[in-house]
Design an enzyme around this catalytic site. Sequence first.
Site, mmCIF file in Angstrom:
data_model
loop_
_atom_site.group_PDB
_atom_site.id
_atom_site.type_symbol
_atom_site.label_atom_id
_atom_site.label_comp_id
_atom_site.label_asym_id
_atom_site.label_seq_id
_atom_site.Cartn_x
_atom_site.Cartn_y
_atom_site.Cartn_z
ATOM 1 N N ASP A 138 0.848 -1.189 0.000
ATOM 2 C CA ASP A 138 0.000 0.000 0.000
ATOM 3 C C ASP A 138 0.886 1.242 0.000
ATOM 4 O OD1 ASP A 138 -2.465 1.236 -0.112
ATOM 5 O OD2 ASP A 138 -2.656 1.396 2.059
ATOM 6 N N HIS A 145 -3.638 13.994 1.564
ATOM 7 C CA HIS A 145 -3.986 13.056 2.640
ATOM 8 C C HIS A 145 -2.840 12.975 3.651
ATOM 9 C CE1 HIS A 145 -5.523 9.452 4.639
ATOM 10 N NE2 HIS A 145 -4.371 8.851 4.413
ATOM 11 N N ARG A 154 0.587 14.463 14.192
ATOM 12 C CA ARG A 154 1.801 15.204 14.600
ATOM 13 C C ARG A 154 1.626 16.671 14.216
ATOM 14 N NH1 ARG A 154 3.264 10.982 11.579
ATOM 15 N NH2 ARG A 154 3.453 12.414 9.838
ATOM 16 N N GLU A 210 -10.853 4.130 3.364
ATOM 17 C CA GLU A 210 -9.839 4.859 2.595
ATOM 18 C C GLU A 210 -10.155 4.662 1.119
ATOM 19 O OE1 GLU A 210 -5.850 3.783 3.989
ATOM 20 O OE2 GLU A 210 -6.011 5.432 5.444
ATOM 21 N N GLU A 212 -9.215 4.445 -2.389
ATOM 22 C CA GLU A 212 -7.957 4.180 -3.096
ATOM 23 C C GLU A 212 -8.239 3.533 -4.447
ATOM 24 O OE1 GLU A 212 -4.751 2.380 -0.993
ATOM 25 O OE2 GLU A 212 -5.427 3.085 0.973
ATOM 26 N N ASP A 244 -9.468 0.543 1.591
ATOM 27 C CA ASP A 244 -8.499 0.048 2.574
ATOM 28 C C ASP A 244 -8.951 0.476 3.973
ATOM 29 O OD1 ASP A 244 -6.164 -1.075 3.593
ATOM 30 O OD2 ASP A 244 -5.063 0.820 3.414
ATOM 31 N N GLN A 251 -4.369 2.403 14.913
ATOM 32 C CA GLN A 251 -3.260 2.942 14.113
ATOM 33 C C GLN A 251 -2.439 3.970 14.903
ATOM 34 O OE1 GLN A 251 -4.657 4.764 10.471
ATOM 35 N NE2 GLN A 251 -2.601 5.303 9.759
ATOM 36 N N LYS A 264 -4.852 -2.074 9.848
ATOM 37 C CA LYS A 264 -5.163 -2.150 8.418
ATOM 38 C C LYS A 264 -5.457 -3.569 7.954
ATOM 39 C CE LYS A 264 -3.721 2.180 7.435
ATOM 40 N NZ LYS A 264 -4.433 3.172 6.631
#
Length: 437
Positions: A138, A145, A154, A210, A212, A244, A251, A264
Amino acid sequence: MPKLNETHDPSLQSWVISANDPESDFPIQNLPFAVFRHLDGNEAFRGGVAIGEQILDLAALHRLGPFEGTAARALEACTKTTLNQFMSMGPTAWSALRLNLSRALRSDGPLSDRIATCLVPQKEAGFAVPAHIGDYTDFYTSIHHATNVGRLFRPDNPLMPNYQWVPIGYHGRSSSIGISGQSFRRPNGQTRAPDAAEPSLGPSKRVDYELELGMFIGPGNELGTPVSLEEAEEHLFGLCLFNDWSARDIQAWEYQPLGPFLSKSFASTLSPWIVTMEALAPFRTEWHRPADHPQPLPYLESEANRNGGAFDIHLETLLQSERMRGEQAPPVRVSLSNFRHSYWTVAQMVAHHTVNGCNLRPGDLFGSGTQSGPNPDEAGALIELTQGGKQPLTLANGETRTFLEDGDSVIMRGWCERTGARRIGFGEVVGTILPAR
Ligand code: CA
């Protein structure tokens, strides 16, 4: 790179009348591949090609023996229970079969009476994961994103310094990849609440989707032999939709220092149809790297990649809650994005993945990473749309969502449209979350 040819001619029409509907995802210019069988049958899965509302059963077609040479050998490979052998044959074989299928399905196709006996309505079909996926990688190719999520995890350091140099990826689980229609249990896992001294085990409270694209690898490369950027797309069979699913609370606690793990690997869902690179040729677009960003190292740089390495693919996510299903209310759109915003191209992903000599094998799967666009409503995951759960979304029926609730179904769609080309689509991928065990 596949070039435009007679199979892309926007004026082509099919004797399968539903394929000529301008809204159809599956006109004769598309011809995507899947693995299917009758819903109520115990028969073997085999390859099929979408045409309008029908599937052309490639095993049944093969028994008619309509093609010769390379196209006949490619058709035979599509009679198997997975498409790995067909994927391994490469662009010459894929293209030969596409041309023969296109000619056979055109309004003036000479064998239409015989081939009509090989059609199966899509609504009577069940699908399987189209290849044995040996390895699944992945990527993380949307800088929007990466920045949005990085800011939540963060705040002082959203984008890591390697991001603009390296097509970031990690190795995921292939065992839990399922096909559209998949439902799965809310995962249990270890999380730590912000005010807690210690973590605890329990159902994830922050399950997310997600948005994708999946990429299936065609011919592999020998261990120790990198694939150059110029050759990269010869190793790519086609693209599909890919959800996903991610547990954000698991996480956040587990991802440092080695990246995502159990957040995941509980489920990922593929659309049944793989749109080939050749079908996507009319929807190539320029790949841009902003002038004030680092420019790619030479192994990730080429004129062809700049001129047409990106793809203009609209991507949409819709949500349907259990209550909405009960009230027979349609799903509501929660995000709309486009693959053209990707920071890296599919070719760069292949070139980077193999630059160390890593060998890819037919049927391997890449995920593109969540495709978020530059605007807030183009975010491809709830964690971005709700600012990490702080700003709930209000759905059309008044329900609100920060993350997914039990019974929610997530539907993703993709399509390409451009003046001078026939619109093509990817169909959809649907998955539903069930209560934790
Ligand atoms: Ca992902």
